[in-house]
Every structure is written in C-alpha cells, then in structure tokens.
Design an enzyme around this catalytic site. Structure first.
Site, PDB file in Angstrom:
ATOM      1  CD  GLU A  12      -2.714  -1.161   2.527  1.00 55.49           C
ATOM      2  OE1 GLU A  12      -2.616  -0.218   3.335  1.00 55.49           O
ATOM      3  OE2 GLU A  12      -3.445  -2.135   2.724  1.00 55.49           O
ATOM      4  CG  LEU A  14       4.573   5.625   3.890  1.00 59.27           C
ATOM      5  CD1 LEU A  14       5.540   6.786   4.087  1.00 59.27           C
ATOM      6  CD2 LEU A  14       4.316   4.949   5.221  1.00 59.27           C
ATOM      7  CG  HIS A  15      -1.631   5.369   0.332  1.00 62.32           C
ATOM      8  ND1 HIS A  15      -1.841   6.664  -0.056  1.00 62.32           N
ATOM      9  CD2 HIS A  15      -0.725   4.870  -0.527  1.00 62.32           C
ATOM     10  CE1 HIS A  15      -1.120   6.917  -1.136  1.00 62.32           C
ATOM     11  NE2 HIS A  15      -0.420   5.835  -1.443  1.00 62.32           N
ATOM     12  CB  ALA A  16      -5.679   4.783   5.262  1.00 62.20           C
ATOM     13  CB  ALA A  19      -0.269   6.738   7.109  1.00 63.51           C
TER      14      ALA A  19
END
Length: 88
Positions: A12, A14-16, A19
């Site tokens: 993914e 550095l998404h939801a 992160a």
C-alpha cells in the site's frame, strides 16, 4: 540529525493503514520525526501529513529524526518499514 533512505516494499505504500501504524510507532520516540519524499517533508507523527505525500510501493522515502533518541528512532523506523509494518 539522523537521516536514512528506504524503499517502500509493502503493498500500500504510505496510505491510511500503514500511515497510522507508522505514526503509532513514531510517537514512541522523543525525537522530532520527519519523512521526506520527492522534496516534500512532513511530520512523521501526523497521519494526514504522511498520507499527503502519496508515496507508493517501490518509491524511496527518507526518515529524518532530530533529538535525544534520533539514532534509535531512525534505525527502528527503517526496520519497521522493511519488515512490512510489523511489531507494534
């Protein structure tokens, strides 16, 4: 100040969810933590800041720490990224 670069190799970037895991880990350190990506630098303890970078798998980011535990913070955060965000 300590700075080290790593390639994101999770699915993914550095998404939801990644992160949020990164911020949770980064908040364990006293040092100021920043992430640099394509000339942009954001607070490594801010989910919104990290997500705003739009860093995808296969891209390079730099972890920067300044403070009393900067060496430990950078090394452990780099390892955390390399290990696929495991160990919280």
């Amino acid at each position: 100040m300590k700075k080290k670069t790593v390639i994101l190799d999770n699915e993914e970037g550095l998404h939801a969810r990644p992160a949020a895991k990164f911020v949770q880990k980064a908040n364990k350190y006293e040092s100021e933590i920043e992430i640099e990506f394509k000339g942009n630098i954001v607070n490594g303890k801010s989910i919104i800041g990290i997500m705003s970078l739009g860093a995808f798998p296969g891209e390079k980011i730099s972890i920067i720490a300044s403070g009393s535990d900067e060496n430990k913070a950078v090394e452990e955060l780099i390892n955390f990224l390399k290990d696929g965000f495991k160990e919280i």
